[in-house]
Structure formats: structure tokens, C-alpha cells
Design a protein around this motif. Structure first.
Motif, mmCIF file in Angstrom:
data_model
loop_
_atom_site.group_PDB
_atom_site.id
_atom_site.type_symbol
_atom_site.label_atom_id
_atom_site.label_comp_id
_atom_site.label_asym_id
_atom_site.label_seq_id
_atom_site.Cartn_x
_atom_site.Cartn_y
_atom_site.Cartn_z
ATOM 1 N N ASP A 174 -4.250 -29.525 13.063
ATOM 2 C CA ASP A 174 -5.029 -30.487 13.853
ATOM 3 C C ASP A 174 -5.899 -29.791 14.897
ATOM 4 O O ASP A 174 -6.016 -30.234 16.042
ATOM 5 C CB ASP A 174 -4.106 -31.502 14.533
ATOM 6 N N GLY A 175 -6.497 -28.669 14.503
ATOM 7 C CA GLY A 175 -7.406 -27.951 15.388
ATOM 8 C C GLY A 175 -6.727 -27.071 16.403
ATOM 9 O O GLY A 175 -7.402 -26.375 17.169
ATOM 10 N N THR A 176 -5.392 -27.069 16.456
ATOM 11 C CA THR A 176 -4.659 -26.248 17.423
ATOM 12 C C THR A 176 -4.091 -25.011 16.734
ATOM 13 O O THR A 176 -3.404 -25.120 15.717
ATOM 14 C CB THR A 176 -3.508 -27.037 18.069
ATOM 15 N N GLU A 177 -4.383 -23.856 17.290
ATOM 16 C CA GLU A 177 -3.873 -22.604 16.727
ATOM 17 C C GLU A 177 -2.408 -22.447 17.094
ATOM 18 O O GLU A 177 -2.046 -22.356 18.264
ATOM 19 C CB GLU A 177 -4.691 -21.423 17.265
ATOM 20 N N ILE A 178 -1.551 -22.427 16.069
ATOM 21 C CA ILE A 178 -0.114 -22.292 16.275
ATOM 22 C C ILE A 178 0.304 -20.831 16.190
ATOM 23 O O ILE A 178 1.187 -20.380 16.926
ATOM 24 C CB ILE A 178 0.664 -23.122 15.238
ATOM 25 N N GLN A 179 -0.339 -20.094 15.303
ATOM 26 C CA GLN A 179 0.036 -18.697 15.119
ATOM 27 C C GLN A 179 -1.176 -17.898 14.691
ATOM 28 O O GLN A 179 -1.948 -18.313 13.838
ATOM 29 C CB GLN A 179 1.146 -18.586 14.063
ATOM 30 N N ASN A 180 -1.340 -16.734 15.305
ATOM 31 C CA ASN A 180 -2.406 -15.802 14.943
ATOM 32 C C ASN A 180 -1.840 -14.398 15.130
ATOM 33 O O ASN A 180 -1.839 -13.865 16.227
ATOM 34 C CB ASN A 180 -3.638 -16.032 15.811
ATOM 35 N N ARG A 181 -1.352 -13.845 14.043
ATOM 36 C CA ARG A 181 -0.681 -12.549 14.137
ATOM 37 C C ARG A 181 -1.125 -11.660 12.975
ATOM 38 O O ARG A 181 -1.177 -12.104 11.834
ATOM 39 C CB ARG A 181 0.835 -12.742 14.081
ATOM 40 N N TRP A 182 -1.472 -10.424 13.278
ATOM 41 C CA TRP A 182 -1.813 -9.473 12.233
ATOM 42 C C TRP A 182 -1.384 -8.074 12.658
ATOM 43 O O TRP A 182 -1.225 -7.789 13.849
ATOM 44 C CB TRP A 182 -3.305 -9.505 11.895
ATOM 45 N N THR A 183 -1.208 -7.233 11.664
ATOM 46 C CA THR A 183 -0.820 -5.849 11.921
ATOM 47 C C THR A 183 -1.372 -4.954 10.828
ATOM 48 O O THR A 183 -1.484 -5.366 9.672
ATOM 49 C CB THR A 183 0.716 -5.703 11.998
ATOM 50 N N VAL A 184 -1.752 -3.744 11.196
ATOM 51 C CA VAL A 184 -2.233 -2.730 10.256
ATOM 52 C C VAL A 184 -1.568 -1.404 10.641
ATOM 53 O O VAL A 184 -1.522 -1.048 11.826
ATOM 54 C CB VAL A 184 -3.768 -2.573 10.304
ATOM 55 N N GLY A 185 -1.050 -0.702 9.652
ATOM 56 C CA GLY A 185 -0.400 0.568 9.939
ATOM 57 C C GLY A 185 -0.615 1.563 8.818
ATOM 58 O O GLY A 185 -0.808 1.197 7.655
ATOM 59 N N THR A 186 -0.590 2.839 9.159
ATOM 60 C CA THR A 186 -0.724 3.898 8.165
ATOM 61 C C THR A 186 0.250 5.023 8.478
ATOM 62 O O THR A 186 0.606 5.239 9.646
ATOM 63 C CB THR A 186 -2.173 4.445 8.120
ATOM 64 N N THR A 187 0.695 5.706 7.433
ATOM 65 C CA THR A 187 1.603 6.842 7.599
ATOM 66 C C THR A 187 1.180 7.960 6.649
ATOM 67 O O THR A 187 0.627 7.709 5.572
ATOM 68 C CB THR A 187 3.072 6.471 7.278
ATOM 69 N N TYR A 188 1.429 9.175 7.077
ATOM 70 C CA TYR A 188 1.290 10.349 6.203
ATOM 71 C C TYR A 188 2.593 11.112 6.257
ATOM 72 O O TYR A 188 3.160 11.326 7.340
ATOM 73 C CB TYR A 188 0.147 11.269 6.665
ATOM 74 N N ASP A 189 3.094 11.519 5.080
ATOM 75 C CA ASP A 189 4.292 12.348 5.107
ATOM 76 C C ASP A 189 4.233 13.453 4.056
ATOM 77 O O ASP A 189 3.481 13.383 3.079
ATOM 78 C CB ASP A 189 5.582 11.527 4.957
ATOM 79 N N ASN A 190 5.037 14.477 4.306
ATOM 80 C CA ASN A 190 5.123 15.663 3.464
ATOM 81 C C ASN A 190 6.577 15.859 3.072
ATOM 82 O O ASN A 190 7.439 16.009 3.937
ATOM 83 C CB ASN A 190 4.592 16.885 4.221
ATOM 84 N N HIS A 191 6.861 15.845 1.762
ATOM 85 C CA HIS A 191 8.229 16.010 1.275
ATOM 86 C C HIS A 191 8.532 17.509 1.142
ATOM 87 O O HIS A 191 8.076 18.159 0.201
ATOM 88 C CB HIS A 191 8.394 15.309 -0.073
ATOM 89 N N PHE A 192 9.277 18.034 2.093
ATOM 90 C CA PHE A 192 9.594 19.457 2.052
ATOM 91 C C PHE A 192 10.845 19.744 1.230
ATOM 92 O O PHE A 192 11.182 20.903 0.983
ATOM 93 C CB PHE A 192 9.748 20.017 3.473
ATOM 94 N N SER A 193 11.560 18.720 0.808
ATOM 95 C CA SER A 193 12.663 18.883 -0.130
ATOM 96 C C SER A 193 12.720 17.627 -0.995
ATOM 97 O O SER A 193 11.898 16.723 -0.849
ATOM 98 C CB SER A 193 13.994 19.112 0.595
ATOM 99 N N LYS A 194 13.694 17.563 -1.891
ATOM 100 C CA LYS A 194 13.769 16.450 -2.835
ATOM 101 C C LYS A 194 13.882 15.107 -2.129
ATOM 102 O O LYS A 194 13.248 14.132 -2.528
ATOM 103 C CB LYS A 194 14.964 16.653 -3.767
ATOM 104 N N ASN A 195 14.665 15.024 -1.050
ATOM 105 C CA ASN A 195 14.937 13.738 -0.410
ATOM 106 C C ASN A 195 14.533 13.674 1.060
ATOM 107 O O ASN A 195 14.682 12.623 1.676
ATOM 108 C CB ASN A 195 16.436 13.406 -0.521
ATOM 109 N N LEU A 196 14.057 14.768 1.627
ATOM 110 C CA LEU A 196 13.725 14.798 3.046
ATOM 111 C C LEU A 196 12.230 15.017 3.242
ATOM 112 O O LEU A 196 11.594 15.756 2.488
ATOM 113 C CB LEU A 196 14.509 15.908 3.756
ATOM 114 N N TYR A 197 11.685 14.383 4.269
ATOM 115 C CA TYR A 197 10.268 14.523 4.552
ATOM 116 C C TYR A 197 10.005 14.276 6.034
ATOM 117 O O TYR A 197 10.842 13.737 6.761
ATOM 118 C CB TYR A 197 9.433 13.562 3.694
ATOM 119 N N TYR A 198 8.836 14.706 6.474
ATOM 120 C CA TYR A 198 8.396 14.461 7.849
ATOM 121 C C TYR A 198 6.959 13.965 7.802
ATOM 122 O O TYR A 198 6.260 14.140 6.798
ATOM 123 C CB TYR A 198 8.495 15.736 8.697
ATOM 124 N N GLY A 199 6.513 13.347 8.887
ATOM 125 C CA GLY A 199 5.152 12.846 8.888
ATOM 126 C C GLY A 199 4.756 12.265 10.223
ATOM 127 O O GLY A 199 5.406 12.498 11.252
#
Length: 340
Positions: A174-199
Motif C-alpha cells: 500500500d505504498g509503504t516500504e516495509i523492507q529494503n535490504r540488500w548485500t553484496v560480497g566477494t571472497t578470494y581464497d588460495n587452497h594451500f592443501s587439500k582441505n585448508l585455505y586462506y583468503g
């Protein structure tokens, strides 16, 4: 003129048709440590599991440690050793803690994959992603517009991975804004072993319903793939982030926060029904009350051609919400998605 039909004609014709209609498989054989011998095609070996395609039982999974020998009479197999190099071979023979690749002997632990994908060897990169949509338009006694859009992109090459994620939630009635939410994110990582990584990660978020105009975050993290196979995936990440918050009706804040991300998925019915849960959040190291997080939990089922549908529960919490504003927000969604 009368034709005399040979009693052998029909069986011979049937056999001829079956031979030419049968699917062709490379002449590869695999011998297990108990002596069993299978014929088919090695699709790949990764994470200590061999995917072996047969003409009589489809693709089967075999534990790599139970394989004694693989031989190919046709095309060579490509074996990836520790590092990024691959070598073509026609025979793989296990002998204790060593493996004979044609005439080349290697420690068994050095054989990491068979027939790896191009992105795993650096020949090419892989781009995958998913987009999910949920809309509601009501033009009855009330005029309601609601849209939820979420997308995830992932680029991988060798040990490097870049992820980009975004989400928009907009709700107006009915013309009233109830919710206005947004998010954007990015990550970079480097796998230095089979199961472990940093970034490192960076993100920006807006949630005007809780007085948050913009929140900027950036910082390093450490990650661990606890489980990563075709049926179950479970990873956690933790790090420190510089956080800057701009508010609509109060003074801005900047602080160092402890940030985390967690992702879990499990195929209840392999390839048919997936249970998933994701969680990300941060807490100020200067103020324990400065806690905020988002969680996504749901069930997802494929439809066809990359399309899927899901039922999802999203929960958000903002401990810095001003007085008179509910810090909790819960949304139930039925979503249509596309994955590639």
C-alpha cells in the motif's frame, strides 16, 4: 517364387543389431584387491574415490585404496601427481606404498587424481553459479510487491577461487516500504592443501529497516573444508574484519570484528533432494552486543535442465538495531532457481 528362410537368419540379424546398437566403452579394466575384475571406463579419481562407468551397472564408486590395477587397451588415462602436472599412462599398478605408472614408479601418496578437469590442472578456468528468485504481487484489497533475488558465482582455477554473492529483499505494501535490504560480497581464497585455505573478503550491506544505511567490511580469513564429496559438503571460515557502519539516525561506528561463514549441504536422496544450511555473521571485538548474522536453511530439488525449486527459511539478526525496532527478521520463501 518361394523364399526359404534359414533358421539361423533371425538370430544372426538380432546379434548384428545388438552389437551395433550397444554403447561403446573404452577397453579399460580395473582389478580390486579382492580379485574382482570390472570392464568399463575410468571417468575420474578424486578425493580417494574412483568413478568407473560400466555398460551393465552405470557409474559406480570404488574406494581408491581398494584398487590393485587399472589397464587401458585404448585411450590413455591422465594421472595427476602432487602439484599440477599430468602424465598419460595405460597401466596403473599398486605395489604396497608405491604405484607403477607404466614404467614410472611413484609413491602412492603422490597420485592425487586420474582424468582431472581442465581447471584443476590450469589449462582452463571453471565458472559456475546459481540464481534464485521469489516474487509476490498482490492487487486485491492491498497492493503488495515483494521480491527476493539471490545469486552466487564461483570462479576456480588451480588453487585459486573467487566467489561473488548478492541478495536483494524488497517488500512494499500500500505504498509503504516495509523492507529494503540488500548485500553484496566477494571472497578470494588460495587452497594451500587439500582441505585448508586462506583468503580475504569484502562486503557491503544495507538494511534501512534496522537503521543501517551501509555496512562495509573487509579482512583476511582462514578456511577448512571439513567434508567435501559428491553427497556431503561442510566448510567453515573465520577471520578478522575491519567494519564500518553508517546509520540513518545515529552516529557512525568503526571497529574490528570477528567474522565467520559456514556452509553445509547434504543430499538426502542423491541427485534428487538436497538439505542445505548457510550461516554468516560478525561480532564486534569491542562490544559483545554488536552481533549480527544471517542464516539460510532449506530443501532443494532439481526440476530439469539446471532448474530447481526450494523451500527456504531465512533468519536475520542485528544486535545494533535501534530501540523500537525488532532485531530479528524471519522470511519463508518458495524459490525457483537455475544452476550451472
Amino acid at each position: 517364387m518361394t523364399l526359404h528362410r534359414s533358421p539361423l537368419l533371425l538370430p544372426l540379424l538380432t546379434l548384428f543389431c545388438l552389437i551395433h546398437a550397444a554403447p561403446a566403452f573404452a577397453a579399460q579394466t580395473i582389478t580390486l584387491d579382492n580379485g574382482d575384475r570390472l570392464t568399463g571406463t575410468v571417468e575420474r579419481m578424486s578425493d580417494d574415490i574412483v568413478k568407473f562407468k560400466t555398460g551393465y551397472a552405470g557409474t559406480i564408486s570404488i574406494e581408491w585404496k581398494k584398487v590393485r590395477e587399472i589397464r587401458s587397451d585404448d585411450e590413455p588415462m591422465h594421472v595427476r601427481l602432487t602439484g599440477n602436472g599430468t602424465i598419460p599412462v595405460k597401466s596403473i599398478i599398486r605395489n604396497g606404498d608405491r604405484i607403477l605408472l607404466d614404467q614410472q614408479s611413484e609413491p602412492a601418496v603422490n597420485v592425487s587424481q586420474i582424468n582431472p578437469d581442465d581447471w584443476e590442472t590450469g589449462k582452463a578456468a571453471r565458472l559456475s553459479g546459481e540464481i534464485g528468485l521469489s516474487f509476490k504481487l498482490d492487487r486485491g484489497n492491498t497492493h503488495e510487491n515483494r521480491s527476493d533475488i539471490a545469486t552466487n558465482l564461483e570462479w576456480k582455477k588451480l588453487k585459486h577461487r573467487v566467489r561473488l554473492a548478492g541478495e536483494l529483499e524488497y517488500y512494499k505494501t500500500d505504498g509503504t516500504e516495509i523492507q529494503n535490504r540488500w548485500t553484496v560480497g566477494t571472497t578470494y581464497d588460495n587452497h594451500f592443501s587439500k582441505n585448508l585455505y586462506y583468503g580475504a573478503s569484502a562486503s557491503v550491506k544495507r538494511d534501512r529497516m534496522t537503521d543501517l544505511n551501509l555496512r562495509w567490511t573487509a579482512g583476511p580469513y582462514f578456511g577448512w573444508n571439513i567434508v567435501n564429496n559428491t553427497r556431503t559438503k561442510f566448510s567453515i571460515e573465520n577471520g578478522l574484519e575491519y567494519t564500518s557502519e553508517e546509520y540513518l539516525s545515529r552516529s557512525n561506528e568503526s571497529f574490528i570484528s570477528d567474522a565467520w561463514r559456514m556452509e553445509f549441504s547434504y543430499f538426502i536422496i542423491p541427485g534428487k533432494l538436497e538439505l542445505y544450511h548457510r550461516n554468516k555473521g560478525l561480532v564486534s571485538l569491542a562490544d559483545a552486543g554488536g552481533l549480527s548474522f544471517d542464516t539460510w536453511s532449506g530443501l532443494k530439488a532439481p526440476i530439469a535442465g539446471g532448474l530447481n525449486t526450494s523451500a527456504e527459511l531465512k533468519t536475520s539478526y542485528n544486535g545494533d538495531a535501534p530501540e523500537g525496532t525488532v532485531p530479528w527478521d524471519t522470511t519463508y520463501r518458495l524459490k525457483l532457481g537455475y544452476q550451472w
